[in-house]
Design an enzyme around this catalytic site. Sequence first.
Site, PDB file in Angstrom:
ATOM      1  N   GLU A 171      14.676 -32.187 -31.450  1.00  0.00           N
ATOM      2  CA  GLU A 171      14.487 -33.298 -30.523  1.00  0.00           C
ATOM      3  C   GLU A 171      15.243 -34.940 -30.073  1.00  0.00           C
ATOM      4  OE1 GLU A 171      12.164 -32.397 -28.397  1.00  0.00           O
ATOM      5  OE2 GLU A 171      11.167 -30.564 -29.466  1.00  0.00           O
ATOM      6  N   HIS A 210      16.568 -29.424 -24.006  1.00  0.00           N
ATOM      7  CA  HIS A 210      16.824 -28.751 -25.031  1.00  0.00           C
ATOM      8  C   HIS A 210      17.129 -27.371 -24.442  1.00  0.00           C
ATOM      9  CE1 HIS A 210      14.104 -30.254 -28.036  1.00  0.00           C
ATOM     10  NE2 HIS A 210      13.409 -30.368 -27.031  1.00  0.00           N
ATOM     11  N   HIS A 252      14.475 -34.185 -21.162  1.00  0.00           N
ATOM     12  CA  HIS A 252      14.645 -33.881 -21.892  1.00  0.00           C
ATOM     13  C   HIS A 252      14.219 -32.798 -22.336  1.00  0.00           C
ATOM     14  CE1 HIS A 252      11.827 -34.959 -26.234  1.00  0.00           C
ATOM     15  NE2 HIS A 252      11.971 -32.961 -26.414  1.00  0.00           N
ATOM     16  N   GLU A 253      13.079 -31.728 -21.408  1.00  0.00           N
ATOM     17  CA  GLU A 253      13.380 -29.943 -21.301  1.00  0.00           C
ATOM     18  C   GLU A 253      14.288 -29.286 -20.887  1.00  0.00           C
ATOM     19  OE1 GLU A 253      10.926 -29.232 -23.156  1.00  0.00           O
ATOM     20  OE2 GLU A 253       9.213 -31.614 -22.813  1.00  0.00           O
TER      21      GLU A 253
END
EC number: 3.4.11.-
Length: 961
Positions: free
Chosen positions: A388, A369, A365-366
């Site tokens: 997100e 980003h 997820h990070e």
Amino acid sequence: MSKILLVALSFMLLAVAKGDHPVSWYRDFEDFPLPDVPVARNAERAYRLPKTVVPLEYDIYIDLYFDEATDKEDYNFEGRESIVIKATEADVKEIVLHANVDKVESVTIAEHVGTTGPGTAKSVQFETVELYHFLKIKLDEALKLDVNYTLNIEYTNTMNEGPMKRGIWRGYYTDANGQERIYATTHFQPYNARQAFPCWDEPLFKAVFKLHLTRPAAYVGTFSNTIILSNTTLANGRVRSDFAPTPVMSSYLVTFLVSETFQVLAEDTSFKPAIRIIGRSNTVGLADHALDLAVKMTEFFNNYFEIPYETLHPYLLNDHISSPDWASAGTENWGMVSYRELYMIINKSETIMSNEHYAATLVSHELAHKWFGNLITCYWWSNTWINEGYASYFGYIATNVMFPEYEFPDHFNSRYLQNSLSFDSGSGTVPLNHEVNTPLQVTGHFGTISYSKAAAFLRQTANIISADTFQKSCKYFLMANAYNATDQYDLQDAMLKAIEEDGSLADYPNFSFTEYYRIWVNEPGYPILQVNVNHATGVITLTQERFFISGTGNSAGTVYPIPITYSSKSNRTFDNLKPEKMMSLPSDTITKNAAEEWVIFNNKQHGHYRVNYDEKTWGLIAEALLNEPDTIHYLNRAQVVDDVFALMRSQRMTLNFGFDILRFLANETNFHVWDPAISGYTWYRNRLRHIPDKQAQFDTYILGLMEHAITTLGFEPAANETPTVTMARQNILHFACMLGHVRCNQESWDRFVNLRDNGVPINSRVRRNVYVTAMREGDENDFDFLLKRFRESNYANDQLEMLRGLGASRDPKLLTRYLELTLTKEVRSHDKLNSFNYALLGNRENAYTVLQFVKENMDAIRTAYVHDAPPRPVQSALTNLASYLDEPGLVEYDHWLRTAHPYPLAPEFVAAINAIPAARSNMAWGTANADSILAAAKASAAVPMTSLAMLVAMSVLLFVV
């Protein structure tokens, strides 16, 4: 006979609640000008900055002071910065930016003259507006268009204590020598960079940042977004680190960490930049798993987006910080991601499987980003869902490519889709693209809609347009908007371009993707698909309306474009996720072969909608689930469970009919099926909490359904079993022990005794049910034993599980000791709310002990839990308490909230008072429906429900043997 067995059956008479919610990712648009006509800045809009001046480059000097012997106050900092700015329109005589610091000392401005840079700086008048965090600078002369100026600001501020208020804050850790150390770091998302330096603290205002940090010479572990260009020892013995310029980026992505002994725990130097895991010195050797996650996910995104990380900027790092303190699970600062240590230090012999599993998708997820959120950024927080949603989608889909053993696509439904369906069914829900303005609104938008629903929408869309076209649209979106702020229309344009090139919607000639996108992005809620099958002809009639869980919402109006997929007994096509058709009308028909057979719509529950069937078709589904469940995919079995509970709650299905369908759970062991079942049954149990004898009877029914799963899964992980099976055991045993399952409690107690008396380690995968059971049934010696282990542990994960266990103590004295522990630094600030909730979850009768603790320690709670932190932990704690009290407790609580504390207008007390009617409403509903619930349970029970009297007799008989 052991103590645990003596009390096990009688414990079935008690009510306990189950809760296991992972940390929210926090975690962490309209790209067109506002109308030229004057717009009144109302009370909410007034929080937004004017766009008359924009920053181009920041040069920031921050002098950090810890507790060294100087003439400075401890834990503060001094800052000075030069910001290159320019006006975007004529006649600008006021500059407005954000500043949330103790004091702005001075402001000067200098005009740039040709190519020689800034000229003579002139002092200017300024004022701060505390409510909006504005720094307003008054100019004698208007700024010239197409001319750069340098704004110089000097200021002072104080480090926050702990991570909850974000900004620049200090935490603590113990190093490899057992010495306590203090470190300073930052958490700026979404609007907290203004606590570190005055700035345009909105995502739209991108700029280059050059950071210079001055700190004591002993603080050698210093890191930021970019490489260090130089370290300079100053005349006073302090050291200044000068960091390379960042890419053009938003202010919330700036970060740094300054420490004495933080170091590289693991690294892969084959990448440029090297991929590094950084943390406290006594976790060296414990970050190899985190490194593996970061390496493989960097590989994936480099290939998927075809924009390799190393090409994003020459000075960016690829560091991952394991932080002992962190307010969220992780934050995507460009070049230096920070995570709660819980998810970075993974040891299979010490880590519960659900945390190991979550850690993998968190790192993905990070890293996602870096492209979605950092390279491109939402224009304003109203479009948080773009940042997100993509990160959440890739957190599962991408991770599966690199780590298929975790079976991530299957877990998407329980983590995101079902969570979104539950949250998005209220009348007050909001769409993906939802206007927010105030800090409280912005913080609130980092939640289920922006993460879960957005991810589910993207997965649904990828199934419609194809995975290849979706990948192409990602690349188009990134390349067209790199280093810029974006909005929903930029994303739509990229999708439409890829769709047109690939002809992806050729199978849906009357389908408007633009309208599909508009509705799902800008309208709240989702539909329920009503399916009526004429088994004699094969004609299936489909109708839709918006689904409301309360049954009282206005469902007229919105027609959602629904991707239609289905399977039948004679044509099981569960793996076919491409829609057979797009249903864009209120009603439609399709035809299958004429046959009396089950039909299930929404293959693998990939569409964001619920399904209801005619009674005959439901009966056929129920029969198949009971007699030949393997003919129906487990994700659709899970869908049935999830939908049936929602249909019963919304009164679209009777309790008798719903519980009859759920009979098949008596033969079910699958994690995905039991996860929504446990959630559904917990909802009913919570409404019977105030009627212990009724709840005990309902628990007996649930345990009857669970017996096969408990027996099949056993009490110890098997060799080479999948993570999904391990998590099924974790959830089922934890729930069963809390409901009073005799053997579950006995097995858990025996494992704890073997640890306590013989030093035999407890398998990490079953520690949750062991710790909770042991503390619930143990005495003060057992409590002290586990507390000592908590204090000596080097693993944040195991410490959190021990806190969960300690909170389950039924002894008021021990529970009070536990709650008092939350007021100390031994329970980190990010764990305090969870720890408070564990005391409520452990046992029904604990609520009165918690209430007494709250009444006696309110000042200390407000301070220790940080009542004014953005997540509002004290407000959550006080409102949660209301839902666990019975009527006499609510009367006492209400009286105290209104009269006995000095904070009558504090938001947390107002919220707690408002929670009391909801608690009473839940009890009233339970009282009114208890007999109906038990009658439906008894009628559908797979095994006879033992009467309450029989349970009491059995427990007494065991006691006297």
